[in-house]
Design an enzyme around this catalytic site. Sequence first.
Site, PDB file in Angstrom:
ATOM      1  N   SER A   4       0.817  -1.210   0.000  1.00 10.60           N
ATOM      2  CA  SER A   4       0.000   0.000   0.000  1.00 10.60           C
ATOM      3  C   SER A   4       0.859   1.272   0.000  1.00 10.60           C
ATOM      4  O   SER A   4       1.533   1.556  -0.985  1.00 10.60           O
ATOM      5  CB  SER A   4      -0.953  -0.044   1.201  1.00 10.60           C
ATOM      6  OG  SER A   4      -1.940   0.931   1.109  1.00 10.60           O
TER       7      SER A   4
ATOM      8  N   ASP B  86      10.605   5.422  -9.791  1.00  7.73           N
ATOM      9  CA  ASP B  86      10.255   5.935 -11.123  1.00  7.73           C
ATOM     10  C   ASP B  86      10.876   7.299 -11.398  1.00  7.73           C
ATOM     11  O   ASP B  86      11.194   7.627 -12.542  1.00  7.73           O
ATOM     12  CB  ASP B  86       8.735   6.040 -11.272  1.00  7.73           C
ATOM     13  CG  ASP B  86       8.091   4.690 -11.564  1.00  7.73           C
ATOM     14  OD1 ASP B  86       8.821   3.673 -11.573  1.00  7.73           O
ATOM     15  OD2 ASP B  86       6.866   4.644 -11.779  1.00  7.73           O
TER      16      ASP B  86
ATOM     17  N   LYS C 253      -0.748  -4.257  -3.067  1.00  5.72           N
ATOM     18  CA  LYS C 253      -2.020  -3.738  -2.581  1.00  5.72           C
ATOM     19  C   LYS C 253      -2.117  -2.285  -3.037  1.00  5.72           C
ATOM     20  O   LYS C 253      -1.663  -1.375  -2.364  1.00  5.72           O
ATOM     21  CB  LYS C 253      -2.097  -3.854  -1.061  1.00  5.72           C
ATOM     22  CG  LYS C 253      -3.505  -3.778  -0.477  1.00  5.72           C
ATOM     23  CD  LYS C 253      -3.996  -2.363  -0.362  1.00  5.72           C
ATOM     24  CE  LYS C 253      -5.349  -2.278   0.298  1.00  5.72           C
ATOM     25  NZ  LYS C 253      -5.849  -0.890   0.410  1.00  5.72           N
TER      26      LYS C 253
END
Length: 400
Positions: A301, A312, A326
């Site tokens: 999460s 990224d 999740k």
Amino acid sequence: MKNFSYIVPKFRILYFLLAIILASILIVPKTYASDHHEDIDLFKLFLRVFTEAEKKYVDEIDKDQLMDSALKGMLNSLDPYSTYLSEEDFEEMDIDTKGFYGGLGLEVTLDDNGFVRIVSPIDDTPGSRAGLISGDYITGIDGEDVYGMSLDEAVDMMRGYANTSIILTIYRDGDDAPFDVEIVREIIQITPVKFELLEDNIGYIRISSFNDIADKKIVSAVKEINKKSNNNIKGFIIDIRNNPGGLLDQAIKVTDLFLDKGEIVSTKTRDQSRKQRFFAKKGDITNGAEIIIITNGGSASASEIFAGALGDNKRATVIGTKTFGKGSVQSIIPLGSGDGAIRLTTGKYYTPNDTSIDKVGIMPLYIIENQITDVDSEDLQLIYAKKLINSRYRLRTLRD
């Protein structure tokens, strides 16, 4: 902690449903009724089933409990995270996210086959000290089979008064048979951030939860590490292994601490054209220092948002093993008038590269498996992270 004898009255919701049906038939224009005849028919069916059960079931029925089960069952059928929250459940959520609650210190989920699976044990809690690990399956609680239970029902059974014991039956991949673990419940107080200055002036920050004070604790940790190193830090290792997540706003705030610019995370709802995006503001508290993030299958999460964003944006190198996956967004929708709320999955998280986290997870740049079997085992992931920081520091020094 839940008082299980208390049940919020919900029978008035049935009257509300009945009022909708009657209004649809008697009041609203015929065009509306014709456009929504399927919904009206479903409401009628629900009312018929409820009435028949209430009249003819072999034992006396508590209408409020029956309604509670109906509402939870309806939402639980969508996914493990959507559910109905009584007013008491709703109030308990606030306690959980502030880092203070009773239980075992386990973050659990319901897998696609209906089994209760441990996402992660939280640091320094009974579940962690009992040796439970991410990926363990809870097959029984105090001798009762949990298969077929909703996630909330299983969690309710695991919670209880402090200093009372519970026996969990655990199945672990690779073992021949399930085994029992007796655990004593405690009042769980989560310390979201720990830190230390390692050898070679490498800062180590352990984030165990993204609760509502995580960002402030991390700011303090970075300042203290810089002070101890005389502002001569080589880099930071940020350990989010077995971090089950926490608050979305904290995931964004914590990530923003390490970025000068760039997207942090985006959410998409059922309508794919509607997209909420969150961006970093200028100001990196480490002044561009090398960052290595360590993940594992218990990182979920908010942890995945953090790792995905820094990875990224090329701000950090992620090592370890693939995260849990999740990546769905739950919204809390209060119902008002003491009727509690519903927790509903309303979207999915996407990393800055527009990659969905849900059921996929974050794949580290360097896959490093750990074989920690006891306290004396070497932490190969941490060792690799330190080597990576030292080697990159030497390269920068040579270039300079």
